[in-house]
Write a protein that holds these residues in place. Structure first.
Motif, PDB file in Angstrom:
ATOM      1  N   ASN A 117      -6.945 -12.058   1.875  1.00  0.00           N
ATOM      2  CA  ASN A 117      -5.591 -12.343   2.367  1.00  0.00           C
ATOM      3  C   ASN A 117      -4.893 -13.340   1.455  1.00  0.00           C
ATOM      4  OD1 ASN A 117      -5.363 -10.970   5.141  1.00  0.00           O
ATOM      5  ND2 ASN A 117      -7.356 -12.000   5.228  1.00  0.00           N
ATOM      6  N   GLU A 149      -4.517  -8.539   0.155  1.00  0.00           N
ATOM      7  CA  GLU A 149      -3.727  -8.146   1.325  1.00  0.00           C
ATOM      8  C   GLU A 149      -2.487  -9.032   1.376  1.00  0.00           C
ATOM      9  OE1 GLU A 149      -5.780  -7.751   5.046  1.00  0.00           O
ATOM     10  OE2 GLU A 149      -7.229  -6.324   4.224  1.00  0.00           O
ATOM     11  N   ASP A 179      -0.512  -5.622   4.581  1.00  0.00           N
ATOM     12  CA  ASP A 179      -1.087  -6.018   5.857  1.00  0.00           C
ATOM     13  C   ASP A 179      -0.020  -5.972   6.947  1.00  0.00           C
ATOM     14  OD1 ASP A 179      -3.119  -6.926   7.446  1.00  0.00           O
ATOM     15  OD2 ASP A 179      -3.335  -8.871   6.473  1.00  0.00           O
ATOM     16  N   LYS A 200      -1.911  -1.108   5.872  1.00  0.00           N
ATOM     17  CA  LYS A 200      -2.836  -1.522   6.915  1.00  0.00           C
ATOM     18  C   LYS A 200      -2.087  -1.572   8.239  1.00  0.00           C
ATOM     19  CE  LYS A 200      -6.713  -4.604   7.444  1.00  0.00           C
ATOM     20  NZ  LYS A 200      -7.455  -5.729   6.882  1.00  0.00           N
TER      21      LYS A 200
END
Ligand code: C2E
Ligand code: CA
Ligand code: CA
Ligand code: CA
Length: 278
Positions: A117, A149, A179, A200
């Protein structure tokens, strides 16, 4: 009325200052926790919906305070973002996650992707590409296994800047996922310009997927969109078999969630990976 108003305002400002004080204290504690190595990483499996076996992992940060209590990243990551501390924490996260990928490769799991992330504030930092490159090189991991992400809101706001930075980063072979896709009400035009690899689907959508026919509409749309654009798609927050099956039937490639595996510390992860081999 005036009297009462004043009372309300005082009450309000007192409430505010308590909240601000709490945030200042939490940030201080976070700095200390970071310095004293109280932060650690856990890894949650991402599986193929066809084979139902692991194809990747998402690295997630954890903070256990001195009393052994967990503080949720949803609470402290925003603080770290606002204070700028996220740049250092984020660099540490990348280094630890890349090392973990390299360690997994040495244990025979080199095919596993490692999703990391990345916050806006981190990405904006001029040294970010260098930090990532260093983390990859120092660990000796395969850059093709590293996935960043980024959030949809970030992709939307920072499109032009992202475009340049991502293009450069992607030369090393890393991949990029968007994300929380579907939560940002964004124009979709950035998807054509940014060279993202994966969408995602946020767990808020997955949670409703088996509740009603309507509940599956947004995931269905995102999955179709990803097919049309030639992108991969992964769903997060899958908590039961029914959700996994619906997603697979809709054409979703990959999934992640408690049904398949919880976020785990490295030793538990190794056991989990060994157990799914046979
Ligand atoms: P996210 O990136 O959307 O991460 C997914 C969250 O869903 C994780 O929460 C994960 O533990 C949780 N989750 C996974 N499977 C399930 C499930 O089946 N059901 C439910 N209800 N939840 C599930 P977590 O670890 O608390 O992280 C929260 C958020 O904190 C993340 O959301 C991400 O935005 C942020 N975060 C976590 N680690 C990092 C990090 O290293 N760097 C940055 N910048 N942000 C991080
Ligand atoms: Ca994520
Ligand atoms: Ca999410
Ligand atoms: Ca539900």
């Amino acid at each position: 009325a005036k009297q009462r108003n004043r009372g309300e305002i005082n009450y309000f400002t007192r409430e505010m200052s308590v909240e601000i004080q709490e945030r200042v204290m939490l940030l201080q504690a976070l700095r200390q926790a970071f310095d004293n190595e109280r932060l650690f990483m856990v890894y949650q499996p991402q599986v193929s919906l066809v084979t139902r076996k692991a194809i990747g992992l998402e690295a997630l940060i954890r903070w256990r305070d001195d009393d052994g209590k967990f503080i949720a990243p949803d609470r402290f990551i925003p603080l770290a973002e606002h204070s700028g501390l996220i740049v250092n924490i984020g660099e540490w996260v990348m280094r630890v996650a890349c090392h973990q990928q390299a360690r997994l490769a040495r244990a025979g799991y080199g095919y596993l992707r490692m999703a990391i992330n990345v916050s806006v504030a981190q990405f904006r930092h001029p040294r970010f590409p260098y930090m990532l490159k260093r983390a990859i090189e120092d660990s000796g991991c395969d850059p093709a296994c590293i996935e960043l992400e980024i959030t949809e809101s970030m992709a939307m706001v920072e499109a032009d800047f992202l475009l340049q930075t991502l293009d450069k980063l992607k030369e090393s072979g890393i991949t990029v996922a968007v994300d929380d896709f579907g939560t940002g009400f964004s124009s979709l035009s950035y998807l054509q310009r940014l060279k993202v690899d994966r969408l995602k689907i946020d767990r808020a959508f997955v949670n409703e997927i088996t509740d009603s026919e309507r509940g599956a509409k947004i995931p269905e749309m995102v999955i179709q969109l990803s097919h049309k654009l030639g992108l991969k798609v992964i769903a997060e927050g899958v908590e039961d078999l029914a959700q996994a099956d619906v997603l697979q039937n809709l054409g979703c490639h990959e999934a992640q969630g408690y049904y398949f595996g919880r976020p785990m510390e490295p030793s538990a992860l190794m056991d989990w990976l060994a157990a799914q081999k046979d």
